[in-house]
Design an enzyme around this catalytic site. Structure first.
Site, PDB file in Angstrom:
ATOM      1  N   GLU A 256      53.518  37.361   6.858  1.00  0.00           N
ATOM      2  CA  GLU A 256      53.059  36.153   6.173  1.00  0.00           C
ATOM      3  C   GLU A 256      54.111  35.870   5.107  1.00  0.00           C
ATOM      4  O   GLU A 256      54.206  36.595   4.119  1.00  0.00           O
ATOM      5  CB  GLU A 256      51.674  36.443   5.573  1.00  0.00           C
ATOM      6  CG  GLU A 256      50.822  35.226   5.379  1.00  0.00           C
ATOM      7  CD  GLU A 256      51.209  34.482   4.136  1.00  0.00           C
ATOM      8  OE1 GLU A 256      50.845  34.913   3.051  1.00  0.00           O
ATOM      9  OE2 GLU A 256      51.910  33.467   4.254  1.00  0.00           O
ATOM     10  N   CYS A 290      51.680  31.119  -1.889  1.00  0.00           N
ATOM     11  CA  CYS A 290      52.513  30.651  -0.780  1.00  0.00           C
ATOM     12  C   CYS A 290      51.963  29.363  -0.172  1.00  0.00           C
ATOM     13  O   CYS A 290      52.683  28.652   0.514  1.00  0.00           O
ATOM     14  CB  CYS A 290      52.645  31.727   0.280  1.00  0.00           C
ATOM     15  SG  CYS A 290      51.084  32.121   1.051  1.00  0.00           S
ATOM     16  N   GLU A 460      46.825  36.286  10.867  1.00  0.00           N
ATOM     17  CA  GLU A 460      45.827  37.215  10.359  1.00  0.00           C
ATOM     18  C   GLU A 460      44.549  36.427  10.124  1.00  0.00           C
ATOM     19  O   GLU A 460      44.504  35.225  10.291  1.00  0.00           O
ATOM     20  CB  GLU A 460      46.351  37.898   9.090  1.00  0.00           C
ATOM     21  CG  GLU A 460      47.568  38.767   9.413  1.00  0.00           C
ATOM     22  CD  GLU A 460      48.131  39.536   8.230  1.00  0.00           C
ATOM     23  OE1 GLU A 460      47.484  39.573   7.171  1.00  0.00           O
ATOM     24  OE2 GLU A 460      49.220  40.096   8.380  1.00  0.00           O
TER      25      GLU A 460
HETATM   26  N1  LIG Z   1      54.997  33.752   0.505  1.00  0.00           N
HETATM   27  C1  LIG Z   1      54.450  34.602  -0.306  1.00  0.00           C
HETATM   28  O1  LIG Z   1      53.311  34.978  -0.151  1.00  0.00           O
HETATM   29  C2  LIG Z   1      55.243  35.130  -1.430  1.00  0.00           C
HETATM   30  C3  LIG Z   1      56.539  34.758  -1.577  1.00  0.00           C
HETATM   31  N2  LIG Z   1      57.284  35.276  -2.576  1.00  0.00           N
HETATM   32  C4  LIG Z   1      58.656  34.849  -2.643  1.00  0.00           C
HETATM   33  O2  LIG Z   1      59.478  35.971  -2.848  1.00  0.00           O
HETATM   34  C5  LIG Z   1      60.312  35.769  -4.022  1.00  0.00           C
HETATM   35  C6  LIG Z   1      60.642  37.041  -4.751  1.00  0.00           C
HETATM   36  O3  LIG Z   1      59.467  37.778  -5.024  1.00  0.00           O
HETATM   37  P1  LIG Z   1      59.401  39.291  -4.639  1.00  0.00           P
HETATM   38  O4  LIG Z   1      58.222  39.998  -5.170  1.00  0.00           O
HETATM   39  O5  LIG Z   1      60.733  39.882  -4.955  1.00  0.00           O
HETATM   40  O6  LIG Z   1      59.155  39.151  -3.084  1.00  0.00           O
HETATM   41  P2  LIG Z   1      59.603  40.161  -2.038  1.00  0.00           P
HETATM   42  O7  LIG Z   1      59.431  39.585  -0.695  1.00  0.00           O
HETATM   43  O8  LIG Z   1      60.958  40.668  -2.402  1.00  0.00           O
HETATM   44  O9  LIG Z   1      58.580  41.381  -2.280  1.00  0.00           O
HETATM   45  C7  LIG Z   1      57.322  41.507  -1.637  1.00  0.00           C
HETATM   46  C8  LIG Z   1      57.079  42.986  -1.344  1.00  0.00           C
HETATM   47  O10 LIG Z   1      58.077  43.484  -0.459  1.00  0.00           O
HETATM   48  C9  LIG Z   1      58.702  44.641  -1.015  1.00  0.00           C
HETATM   49  N3  LIG Z   1      60.077  44.666  -0.543  1.00  0.00           N
HETATM   50  C10 LIG Z   1      61.146  43.983  -1.024  1.00  0.00           C
HETATM   51  N4  LIG Z   1      62.247  44.251  -0.301  1.00  0.00           N
HETATM   52  C11 LIG Z   1      61.880  45.151   0.650  1.00  0.00           C
HETATM   53  C12 LIG Z   1      62.566  45.819   1.703  1.00  0.00           C
HETATM   54  N5  LIG Z   1      63.873  45.612   1.926  1.00  0.00           N
HETATM   55  N6  LIG Z   1      61.873  46.662   2.490  1.00  0.00           N
HETATM   56  C13 LIG Z   1      60.553  46.873   2.293  1.00  0.00           C
HETATM   57  N7  LIG Z   1      59.853  46.279   1.310  1.00  0.00           N
HETATM   58  C14 LIG Z   1      60.501  45.413   0.506  1.00  0.00           C
HETATM   59  C15 LIG Z   1      58.542  44.452  -2.501  1.00  0.00           C
HETATM   60  O11 LIG Z   1      58.704  45.664  -3.182  1.00  0.00           O
HETATM   61  C16 LIG Z   1      57.134  43.873  -2.575  1.00  0.00           C
HETATM   62  O12 LIG Z   1      56.174  44.890  -2.452  1.00  0.00           O
HETATM   63  C17 LIG Z   1      59.532  34.808  -4.859  1.00  0.00           C
HETATM   64  O13 LIG Z   1      60.352  34.120  -5.715  1.00  0.00           O
HETATM   65  C18 LIG Z   1      58.915  33.903  -3.776  1.00  0.00           C
HETATM   66  O14 LIG Z   1      59.826  32.907  -3.410  1.00  0.00           O
HETATM   67  C19 LIG Z   1      56.776  36.205  -3.429  1.00  0.00           C
HETATM   68  C20 LIG Z   1      55.475  36.579  -3.352  1.00  0.00           C
HETATM   69  C21 LIG Z   1      54.594  36.045  -2.344  1.00  0.00           C
HETATM   70  O1  LIG Z   2      44.279  34.367   1.771  1.00  0.00           O
HETATM   71  C1  LIG Z   2      44.316  33.500   0.899  1.00  0.00           C
HETATM   72  O2  LIG Z   2      43.339  32.833   0.590  1.00  0.00           O
HETATM   73  C2  LIG Z   2      45.555  33.229   0.167  1.00  0.00           C
HETATM   74  C3  LIG Z   2      46.708  33.677   0.607  1.00  0.00           C
HETATM   75  C4  LIG Z   2      47.890  33.432  -0.141  1.00  0.00           C
HETATM   76  C5  LIG Z   2      49.049  33.964   0.172  1.00  0.00           C
HETATM   77  O3  LIG Z   2      49.245  34.588   1.319  1.00  0.00           O
HETATM   78  C6  LIG Z   2      50.177  33.962  -0.762  1.00  0.00           C
HETATM   79  O4  LIG Z   2      50.177  33.227  -1.730  1.00  0.00           O
HETATM   80  O5  LIG Z   2      51.088  34.759  -0.566  1.00  0.00           O
END
Ligand SMILES: NC(=O)C1=CN([C@@H]2O[C@H](COP(=O)(O)OP(=O)(O)OC[C@H]3O[C@@H](n4cnc5c(N)ncnc54)[C@H](O)[C@@H]3O)[C@@H](O)[C@H]2O)C=CC1
Ligand SMILES: O=C(O)/C=C/C=C(\O)C(=O)O
Length: 479
Positions: A256, A290, A460
């Protein structure tokens, strides 16, 4: 509160290397978090395997459903503690954590306990005439078995909600879990381990390790030969890195990932409802969800009025939280600057707010509304993950669809119209996994949840999660 690993039914972490936990509200250090070594990750994976070979592997679906219900009740009993921990880690408004994050975590466990009972098994009666040993009459039936040891990697934005969104169905399907929450938000995961411990889940069924991603706990876990599947929420580039790591052992993934979600606002919409809904979809949790809208397309007769009203509402927002970290604040601000360099007009925000209190040392950015950029601008194409949207006009339904679909992402979209026929016509043509009509983030946990293109792999939610977290086995009995 003290963040700890939870491995094989015991809390650990003392004596390990650690890193600071920073309060995003004022930039101060709130505590230290242990950084799981490769040995700790190995121990967690081993403990998970032992649980599958022991009491957890022997648990019936009824036992598992009962355990999930007890975990839900355990979170409920410590509701305020969970809310406090979530607010402390993220800086999000307390109302949001109390209305969404913690209730949804409870709901995730209850939903999958319920869903276990709704699961049937498929059967096929088979008659194969002919000449070989493959001929005859048989009953084929399909049962599902757990995948084994599942790695859950979750982000910082909805820490408990997104962790439990994967842990609950993984446990429901009979897997053992090793979870690694974001390094920014370890607290509610540690509390969850406390609840799991209190309810007496068999040791090793749920394990928790803290630490960073690249070259650290996240990578040790996702590349581990003892891990049978990976469920991940986070950035698309991280998904790609995990996939490369997982490829070594052909480990299945459910991803996701990010989004650049469009809102289509037609001139026939209930304007107040569209405005209120768009304020929520852009600015909830300061845009760090997200599913948040970052591209708003408004039918031309309504465009000027809507853009001005949206900007006014953005300027009026008061109770909003910070970005999760200084690095993320800097990333969002760099997009604010980039948008201006690319030719944007800033209708609201665009900078850093001044509060005159401790928040001025925190990681806040202003709620921001931009306009005037071409569809090719980076600020219109790349996920910013902050309290910001770009507003642009459209003239026809076809143009609205073209603009909405002109994105490397395809997670969620909203459509605002009073014309039901239009809603039904437009929604399925939007290239996204989730389309909301006249609402946003109205969630039914049984529905498929996920994205297309760079927004993810698989779905999911409900049966879709239980399908991912289990393997169908066909049994053919000749009679
Ligand atoms: N779409 C979404 O649900 C989300 C998107 N983001 C995006 O990600 C950007 C950066 O936030 P981060 O927390 O750094 O996101 P990220 O994707 O880097 O981290 C999410 C998880 O993945 C883990 N992770 C990071 N690199 C990994 C690797 N190579 N192998 C295994 N696990 C790894 C991190 O420790 C954390 O638990 C945000 O600016 C945003 O753009 C962040 C949070 C949620
Ligand atoms: O399950 C929900 O209601 C919300 C999900 C939101 C994300 O997956 C996110 O912000 O990363």
């Amino acid at each position: 509160m003290k963040a700890e690993h939870y491995v094989g039914g015991a809390f650990t972490g003392d004596g390990e290397r650690d890193f600071p936990l920073i309060d995003p509200v004022d930039g101060t250090e709130r505590g230290r978090v242990p950084e799981a070594s490769r040995a700790t990750v190995d121990a967690a994976v081993r403990a998970a395997r032992q649980a599958l070979d022991g009491a957890w592997g022997a648990a019936s679906p009824e036992d598992r459903a009962a355990a999930l219900r007890e975990i839900a009740a355990g979170i409920e009993a410590r509701f305020d503690e969970f809310v406090d921990a979530e607010v402390a880690d993220t800086g999000k408004p307390r109302d949001l954590a109390a209305a969404v994050d913690v209730p949804r975590a409870i709901g995730n466990f209850r939903a999958y306990a319920d869903l276990l009972y709704g699961r049937g098994e498929r059967a096929y009666t088979t008659r194969v005439p002919g000449w070989s040993g493959g001929a005859g009459e048989a009953l084929n039936y399909t049962v599902r078995r757990p995948l084994g040891v599942v790695a859950v990697i979750s982000p910082w934005n909805l820490p408990l909600l997104l962790l439990t969104w994967k842990v609950a169905p993984a446990l429901a399907a009979g897997n053992a879990v090793v979870a690694k929450p974001s390094e920014e938000t370890p607290s509610t995961a540690t509390l969850l381990a406390g609840v799991v411990h209190e309810v007496g889940l068999p040791a090793g069924a749920f394990n928790l390790v803290h630490g960073h991603g690249p070259g650290a706990a996240g990578e040790f876990l996702t590349g581990h030969p003892g891990v049978d599947a990976i469920a991940f929420t986070g950035e698309s580039a991280t998904g790609a890195a995990i996939m490369r790591n997982a490829a070594e052992h052909v480990t299945p993934v459910s991803f996701e990932l990010g989004g650049k979600n469009p809102a289509l606002i037609f001139a026939d919409a209930d304007v107040e409802a569209a405005l209120e809904g768009t304020v929520r979809s852009v600015f909830t949790h300061s845009g760090q969800i997200c599913l948040c809208t970052e591209r708003v397309y408004v039918e031309r007769p309504l465009f000027e009025e809507f853009a001005a009203a949206l900007a006014e509402r953005a300027r009026g927002l008061r109770d909003y939280g910070p970005m999760i970290s200084a690095a993320h604040r800097d990333k969002v601000l760099s997009y604010y600057r980039l948008a201006v360099e690319e030719g944007a007009t800033v209708l609201a925000g665009g900078g850093v707010p001044v509060f005159g209190d401790r928040r001025d040392n925190g990681f806040y950015v202003e709620p921001t509304v931009l306009t005037g950029l071409p569809p090719t601008a980076r600020a219109v194409r790349e996920e910013i993950f902050g309290p910001v949207c770009h507003v642009a006009p459209f003239d026809t339904e076809e143009e609205a669809l073209r603009l909405a679909n002109d994105s490397p992402y395809g997670l969620a979209a909203t459509v605002w119209t009073r014309d039901l026929a239009r809603a039904h016509r437009v929604a399925p043509r939007i290239a996204a996994g989730i389309v909301w009509v006249n609402c946003w983030n109205l969630r039914d946990l049984r529905t498929p949840f996920g994205g297309i293109k760079a927004s993810g792999i698989g779905r999911e939610g409900g049966e879709y999660s239980l399908d991912f977290f289990s393997e169908p086995v066909n049994v053919c009995v000749r009679f």
